[in-house]
Design a protein around this motif. Structure first.
Motif: not given
Ligand code: AMP
Length: 383
Positions: A119, A142, A144, A150-152, A179-182, A187, A210, A213, A254, A264-265
């Motif tokens: 992304v 977004v 981060k 992890y887990d948002g 990050e750009r919001f996708i 997922e 999810h 998150h 994604f 994503n990760e």
């Molecule tokens: P992560 O901790 O990066 O795995 O983020 C947790 C969840 O947040 C992801 O599984 C997505 O549902 C959402 N998310 C994370 N990054 C993005 C993004 N750039 N655009 C849209 N949703 C996101």
């Protein structure tokens, strides 16, 4: 090849370590766990448990001397102490893989350098201006934390100038990634295993839903074009190859509305979205982890059922959460379903958002199984 009868070590004693212990002991290995906290889910079923901080290098070395190979089930193990055990025992996957995946910026840069899709993102060094990175990436974005997210946890969505100002305050002095919001279609995740001989196998692609998150449902087969599934699997294989991976790696993706995939990760271990393999696959992800790190031939990853849906059971379904939980969820619907498989992790304190267990429902077609799984989940809260 590390033969059955030997001890396998795992750093981290959560549910992933517990299910690894089940798989390892079934095959005749012993499992030793190293985990700072006592009474951990893996410790309950392991042959030996070391309760020390990861930074206690002498204890870590003693643990390593008793094992034929060491792996990890927790991503935030500090890397430096692992350099010390490298000379004693094979660490699989190698600490370099762990270090890459621990930091979002390092992970994204690694992916980009190796030509894998990510992304659009911008890095923010500690103390640097977050708003500039947001301008570069564009809103909605977004933000981060770069380390240990992890887990948002440690992430916020920004859509307005006011939210930008809030994020600048919240992330002050921290390394971050913007990050750009996708606006994704769905997922996905692919779990890939590679053994020291270079044999590679992927598990069927999971579609993940999810909620707040945290993984709620994993649906297999993913309800997407089989060509995209093949593409996702190929991506995971190429990533495993580029790392020279020995062990397991989960790749979260994604799929956008134009049909494009972006990573994503990654997590160099078993993954929540692979729990369904315990009940729906010839080989589970935990057995595959044992096979990969022990240098055995990898197991078949074909599904044994047409459809499987995994549902996480969080502490939220207990009536009273915290130190003195009141009662327990209503298990009767789930336990009376002839094809539902309940897995609980032996955690005594249900807290909101804590992963207490999961269940898997299998069946003939994915739409019906998903519908029934949702109903069983709702039933956990019934009086
Ligand atoms: P992560 O901790 O990066 O795995 O983020 C947790 C969840 O947040 C992801 O599984 C997505 O549902 C959402 N998310 C994370 N990054 C993005 C993004 N750039 N655009 C849209 N949703 C996101």
């Amino acid at each position: 090849m590390i033969s059955p009868g030997s001890a396998i070590g795992v750093l981290g004693g959560g549910q992933l370590g517990r299910m690894l212990a089940h798989a390892a002991t079934r095959m005749g290995y012993r499992l030793h766990v190293f985990e700072p906290q006592e009474n951990c889910p893996a410790g309950e079923v392991a042959s030996r448990e070391f309760n020390f901080e990861y930074r206690e290098v002498e204890r870590l070395k003693e643990f390593a001397r008793g094992c034929a190979a060491v792996t990890y089930e927790f991503e935030n193990v500090p890397v430096k102490p692992l350099w010390e055990i490298e000379e004693i025992v094979p660490l699989r996957p190698h600490w370099e893989v762990l270090e890459t995946c621990q930091n979002r910026a390092r992970e994204k840069n690694w992916l980009q350098r190796h030509g894998f899709p990510v992304v659009p993102f911008a890095e923010v060094a500690a103390g640097e201006d977050l708003s500039q990175a947001i301008r570069k990436v564009g809103m909605p974005a977004v933000v981060k934390t770069a380390d240990f997210g992890y887990d948002g946890k440690g992430q916020v969505k920004v859509r307005t100038p006011a939210e930008v100002a809030e994020a600048v305050k919240a992330f002050a002095g921290q390394r971050a990634v913007v990050e750009r919001f996708i606006d994704f279609k769905c997922e996905l995740s692919v779990i890939v295993a590679r053994n020291p001989q270079g044999e590679i196998r992927t598990f069927p692609v999971a579609e993940n839903i999810h909620t707040r998150h945290i993984l709620d449902f994993s649906i297999v087969p993913a309800r997407i074009d089989p060509a995209v599934q093949r593409e996702a699997a190929e991506l995971a294989v190429n990533i495993a190859d580029a790392f020279g991976l020995v062990g397991l790696l989960a790749v979260e993706l994604f799929l956008d509305s134009d049909g494009r995939l972006a990573v994503n990760e990654m997590a160099p271990r078993t993954h929540n979205s692979g729990h369904w393999t315990l009940d729906g696959c010839v080989t589970s992800q935990f057995e595959q982890q044992v096979r990969a790190i022990a240098g055995l031939p990898l197991g078949d990853t074909a599904m044994t059922v047409p459809a499987a849906v995994m549902v996480n059971i969080l502490g939220n379904v207990w009536k009273g959460q915290g130190k003195e939980p009141i009662g327990s969820p209503n298990w009767s619907g789930l336990l009376s379903h002839p094809r539902a498989k309940l897995h609980l992790y032996g955690k005594s304190q249900p807290r909101a958002a804590r992963k207490m267990g999961h269940f898997t429902l299998t069946g003939e077609d994915v739409a019906t199984v998903f519908k029934s799984a949702r109903a069983l989940k709702t039933g956990l809260r019934s009086p």
